[in-house]
Scaffold this motif. Structure first.
Motif, PDB file in Angstrom:
ATOM      1  N   ASN A  66       0.828  -1.142  -0.008  1.00 55.67           N
ATOM      2  CA  ASN A  66       0.153  -0.011   0.080  1.00 55.67           C
ATOM      3  C   ASN A  66       0.856   1.165  -0.018  1.00 55.67           C
ATOM      4  O   ASN A  66       1.825   1.600   0.750  1.00 55.67           O
ATOM      5  N   GLY A  67       0.821   2.187  -0.802  1.00 54.10           N
ATOM      6  CA  GLY A  67       1.257   3.345  -0.821  1.00 54.10           C
ATOM      7  C   GLY A  67       2.393   3.413  -1.983  1.00 54.10           C
ATOM      8  O   GLY A  67       3.006   4.363  -2.242  1.00 54.10           O
TER       9      GLY A  67
ATOM     10  N   GLY B 257       2.942   1.916   4.282  1.00 54.57           N
ATOM     11  CA  GLY B 257       1.934   1.426   4.734  1.00 54.57           C
ATOM     12  C   GLY B 257       2.281   0.813   6.200  1.00 54.57           C
ATOM     13  O   GLY B 257       1.789  -0.150   6.860  1.00 54.57           O
TER      14      GLY B 257
END
Length: 730
Positions: A430-431, A537
């Motif tokens: 994520n990210g 994340g």
């Protein structure tokens, strides 16, 4: 990841992998040199070769001559017959063969012109009556692609050790031809790292500097200085295969006890060079031979150029008559050179010298490596050229080849993979933003052959159809996006100090060939200034390895044996070794075999050594139509031939009713076959048994018989004892 092979037609090393390399010199002209008197004679017309754009230095040509020093083209500077032609350099190669006068010598000149095209330049100089051959100054390219600490990974020695193989390598331990001398091997390449601890004691040290032969360990013709230091690695890799110190408790085991003469022809960071540099290197070797240096072999892991070969042939013949065979790499373009028309053949396939040997690359199953060139009448034999571990010019973090205790002590992570678990891509984190699509899976039974398990199958493609990211040093991201499709390791719980240095390495193979995978090493470094740690994340990840591509089609690679070092590892424990693949690696195997055979048979000339070499192979069904011998180099078949024969008696008197015991001694003492065959000149008068016992007969009283011993190893050496038969005692 490095390109599979150099596509250029320039003389240069055919790179198999990013570590591999080196180039070959172009060849040229064509007719044999006539014997000239000092007066002008009518010489046959010299053929001017056709040119292929991009394969030669424009406005330059090489000229082979048989003449005296008075000829115009032997004098450097503006030529006396045309102010628009300049003689850049002229090399003298000693008295011409069969010349009627010692004043008549062989020369090669490099000429240039700013006014004439290369073709016009060759046309003009070819009309000189003493010119034998002309050629463009073509480009060459490198052809890559006690127990010592890394010898367990040298599968090519005996097929034993940590790597699984169906081959017995070159069967080094079975060699019965114990060397008794120490010849010199000239390595024409990117230079040699003469400071490498596994090579430095094997370097030739020039004793003739006061006689004008420059350099301590050889010479750098790329930069015209006396320091042939390797800053690329290819030449050092070849030198290690040939003669790394055996049983010194470090590094690898070399094949021969030869001394290495380093002749550098490629500039640092380049894998192409021109033929003029090769001519200079050949001239250096010939001068060394004339001064007394025993050069038994010349290693040329390079090739290229569309020329007829007369210039290089002349020089190779000179080195050959002085005792040296010249070994070339076959090339890495999977070409069957039997199927290539003669006018289109490149070096070394346009050479006609009897002193040339061409080596193809075989794998761990004694098959042709998929990239190796071949030819039933053009390639002489094959030798291991896949996954070859040898010396290089710089120390690397390669725990893949360390003993287990050292590996465990110096790594914080090591994975040979039994599944694809534990690694992540940008899509999993994520990210993180990326223009790459990366998929990883587990490929069973495909991994590096030190373990029975598989490896990671890595597939990558670029999603941007209109523009592509450009690499910017070691930065992981450009404009917030990955600049390669990275594999990440979650190190959140490791409590690593990101302000320290960590080394990362792995083994990689691409998916463009059949059979045994060909692996190369990859190394990255995470430093406080160029950190490979990524926070996303709420977790910390380490970027291990990434592959950038401009292709929107999936490319497949295999990745195995990923390692991460401990923090701030002791770099003194790294070793100057690496894995390379290519016919460049097969060539030094054969060159080393030539050195072994020469050392064991110092009285034999180069042609005889070549004949012994051609018998040092074992058959392989898959190579039956791929080379002249149909087999792979096998040093267990190396022999020491008889060089002398003595009898305990050369004359004798034997009474009828008595016998005579003759004994034959074959030299040297370690001759492979010391058996002799006994022959009587007249069996009616005397017979001789297989062990040399002579029995005289009544019919021979008063007669003489010659009893001859003949060596059985093919040398057919003979010694005779003349026996006079006398009457029996009363």
């Amino acid at each position: 990841m490095g390109t599979k092979k150099i596509k250029t037609k320039k003389i240069g090393i055919n790179k198999k992998i990013c570590a591999g390399f080196l180039a070959s010199a172009a060849v040229f002209g064509l007719v044999s040199a006539p014997v000239l008197a000092s007066a002008q004679v009518q010489a046959p017309a010299v053929e001017v070769p056709e040119l292929e754009e991009g394969t030669y230095v424009k406005g330059q040509a090489l000229v082979s001559m048989t003449t005296t020093q008075a000829a115009a083209l032997t004098k450097e500077g503006t030529s006396s017959f045309d102010k628009d032609i300049k003689v850049e350099e002229c090399w003298e190669f000693g008295a011409a063969q069969d010349a009627e006068s010692e004043r008549i010598k062989d020369y090669v000149a490099l000429v240039s012109s700013d006014e004439y095209s290369t073709e016009e330049l060759m046309e003009i100089v070819s009309k000189k009556y003493y010119v034998d051959a002309v050629a463009p100054n073509s480009y060459a390219h490198l052809c890559d692609s006690g127990k010592d600490t890394l010898s367990d990974y040298q599968w090519y020695l005996d097929g034993t050790g940590a790597m699984q193989t169906q081959s017995s390598g070159i069967a080094l331990s079975g060699m019965k031809a114990a060397p008794s001398a120490q010849p010199v091997v000239a390595v024409i390449d990117t230079g040699v790292d003469y400071t490498n601890e596994d090579i430095r004691e094997s370097m030739w040290v020039n004793p003739y500097q006061e006689q004008g032969l420059a350099g301590t360990y050889g010479y750098d013709f790329a930069n015209d200085d006396d320091d042939p230091m390797d800053k690329f690695g290819h030449g050092t890799h070849c030198a290690g295969v040939i003669a790394a110190r055996q049983n010194n408790g470090m590094g690898i085991t070399g094949i021969s006890n030869a001394k290495i003469m380093a002749l550098k022809v490629a500039k640092d960071g380049q894998d192409t060079f021109d033929t003029a540099g090769v001519v200079s290197a050949f001239e250096y070797i010939i001068r060394a031979q004339q001064l007394g240096v025993w050069v038994s072999a010349v290693n040329c892991s390079w090739g290229g150029g569309h020329d007829t070969g007369a210039v290089l042939d002349t020089l190779i013949d000179k080195m050959g008559r002085n005792g040296a065979l010249t070994v070339f790499a076959a090339g890495n373009d999977a070409i069957n050179w039997d199927a290539v028309a003669v006018p289109m053949r490149q070096t070394p396939y346009d050479l006609k010298s009897d002193y040339v040997v061409i080596a193809g690359a075989s794998d761990e199953n004694d098959d042709r490596v998929y990239f190796s060139d071949y030819g039933n009448t053009q390639v002489d034999l094959f030798a291991p050229g896949s996954n070859i571990l040898s010396t290089i010019h710089e120390a690397k973090f390669l725990p893949q080849f360390w003993e287990k205790d050292k590996r465990e002590r110096m790594t914080s992570y090591y994975n040979t993979f039994s599944s694809a678990e534990g690694l992540y891509t940008a899509a999993d984190i994520n990210g993180l933003d990326s223009d790459y699509t990366v998929r990883i899976s587990y490929a069973a039974q495909t991994g590096f052959s030190d373990e029975p398990d598989g490896c990671l199958k890595y597939t990558v493609k670029n999603n941007r159809r209109l523009s592509y990211p450009l690499a910017e040093d070691d930065a992981l991201f450009v404009n917030g996006k990955e600049q390669a499709g990275f594999l990440y390791l979650d190190v959140t719980s490791w409590n690593l100090d990101t302000d320290k240095t960590y080394y990362i390495s792995c083994l990689m193979a691409d998916n463009d060939g059949d059979g045994t995978p060909v692996w190369e090493t990859a190394q990255k470094i995470s430093t406080p200034e160029n950190s490979r740690f990524v926070s996303a994340g709420g977790k910390t990840y380490l970027a291990l390895i990434g592959i950038s591509t401009r292709s929107t089609r999936p490319a497949v690679y295999y990745i195995d044996n990923i390692a991460v070092s401990e923090a701030d590892p002791d770099e003194e424990e790294f070793e100057k070794c690496d894995l390379m693949s290519g016919s460049s690696m097969a060539s030094p195997m054969v060159t080393a075999a030539v050195a072994v055979l020469s050392a064991a048979n110092p009285s034999l000339n180069a042609e005889s050594i070549r004949a012994l070499l051609m018998d040092c192979t074992r058959d392989s069904e898959t190579l039956e139509n791929a080379c002249v011998t149909g087999g792979v180099l096998d040093l267990s078949k190396a022999v020491v031939q008889a060089s002398g024969l003595k009898l305990n008696k050369t004359t004798a008197k034997v009474r009828y009713g008595k016998t005579l015991q003759l004994k034959a001694s074959v030299m040297p003492a370690n001759a492979t076959n010391a058996n002799v065959r006994w022959v009587s000149s007249n069996t009616k008068y005397a017979s001789v048994s297989s062990d040399g016992r002579v029995t005289v007969k009544k019919a021979g009283v008063g007669k003489q018989v010659k009893i001859t011993a003949v060596t059985e190893d093919g040398t057919k050496l003979k010694k005779t004892c003349t026996v006079k038969i006398i009457k029996a005692a009363l």
